[in-house]
Design an enzyme around this catalytic site. Structure first.
Site, mmCIF file in Angstrom:
data_model
loop_
_atom_site.group_PDB
_atom_site.id
_atom_site.type_symbol
_atom_site.label_atom_id
_atom_site.label_comp_id
_atom_site.label_asym_id
_atom_site.label_seq_id
_atom_site.Cartn_x
_atom_site.Cartn_y
_atom_site.Cartn_z
ATOM 1 N N LYS A 25 61.705 -82.496 -12.050
ATOM 2 C CA LYS A 25 61.740 -83.058 -13.184
ATOM 3 C C LYS A 25 60.252 -83.478 -13.559
ATOM 4 C CE LYS A 25 65.754 -84.138 -15.325
ATOM 5 N NZ LYS A 25 66.509 -85.036 -16.161
ATOM 6 N N ARG B 151 73.193 -84.471 -9.636
ATOM 7 C CA ARG B 151 72.999 -83.216 -10.312
ATOM 8 C C ARG B 151 71.796 -82.872 -10.190
ATOM 9 N NH1 ARG B 151 70.902 -81.003 -15.246
ATOM 10 N NH2 ARG B 151 71.639 -79.073 -15.863
#
Length: 283
Positions: A231, A265
């Site tokens: 991210k 995740r």
């Protein structure tokens, strides 16, 4: 005194009528059935590709396969429920037929999608909006009685990164989740996993403040899922790209595990599993 308002400590989930152990951390692999996910290598464009990727994920040690048919990257385009279902249902059916050992999580904030995908053979619902974007979600989960991953997000995928503001990001997120957990408890939803929502309606500083104090989420006595994988909170700090953010992802996963995370995740399963093994050696 406060803790009595929350669920008892959870170290397991009821999946397919079987008790699934969460006393040790697990990996959730990301399978995006979308053409516009932020990390291009994660995009899956056919059922054969989905089967191939899932088999690799399972062989590398993934426990859960999280399938998304709606991109939740900042500024993502909205799509219809029918379009989302058309992406998800064929993949669920193919996985159940060819890789029945896969535990399938569905990344959706829509109650109709949740219900239809569970009926098609999925096992878990992963809701980035904690019911805020569909007022029927909690009641649907209560009726389905499946594990529910509930994430904090300020705003929507379309506007969440437009100047997010908090009084105190940790206390605001904890207060938000506490209210949601109370509602879920009243609906007798027993298998709940919480996700602080790294990268969703938060500045880089907000993200690292949350990570620095992540152990505080233990107050809920619920499993915590984290999703840092590639991210902006990593590659914007390192001044590289999502494609170059694997090393940074591993660093943050390590910190999260040390602070109590139970599910990672990720896009990169092998590296996450290795991370967990090494952290586990520290006791």
């Amino acid at each position: 005194m406060v803790e009595k308002n929350f669920f008892e400590p959870k170290q397991s989930l009821n999946i397919r009528g079987e008790i699934f152990d969460l006393s040790t951390p697990k990996v959730m692999a990301i399978l995006n059935i979308t053409p516009d996910s932020f990390y291009s290598n994660s995009r899956t464009n056919s059922i054969d590709d989905a089967l191939r990727k899932t088999e690799i994920f399972l062989n590398e040690g993934a426990t859960f396969i999280d399938i998304g048919g709606y991109s939740s990257r900042p500024g993502a385009k909205n799509i219809t429920e029918d379009k989302e279902l058309s992406r998800l249902i064929p993949v669920i059916e193919a996985l159940n037929k060819n890789l029945p050992e896969a535990i399938i999580s569905i990344d959706t904030f829509r109650a109709k999608i949740a219900e239809q995908t569970i009926l098609a053979g999925a096992h878990i619902i992963n809701d980035i909006a904690a019911g805020d974007l569909d007022g029927q979600m909690f009641e649907t989960i209560a009726r389905l009685q499946v594990p529910y991953i509930m994430m904090h997000m300020q705003g929507t995928p379309q506007n969440m990164q437009q100047n997010p503001v908090y009084t105190n990001v940790l206390l605001d997120v904890i207060g938000y989740l506490a209210e949601k957990i109370d509602k879920l408890k009243k609906l007798k939803i027993h298998d709940v996993i919480i996700d602080p929502g790294f990268g969703f309606g938060k500045t880089i500083e907000h993200n690292y403040e949350l990570l620095n104090q992540m152990q505080e989420f233990k107050i809920f006595k619920l499993p915590v899922l984290v999703g840092f994988s590639r991210k902006g909170m990593i590659h914007k700090v390192l001044q590289n790209t999502a494609a170059e953010a694997l090393n940074g992802t591993t660093v943050l996963n390590t910190i999260a595990l040390q602070k109590g995370a139970k599910i990672l995740r990720v896009h990169d399963v092998k590296e996450a599993v290795e991370c967990m093994k090494l952290v586990e050696m520290m006791g």
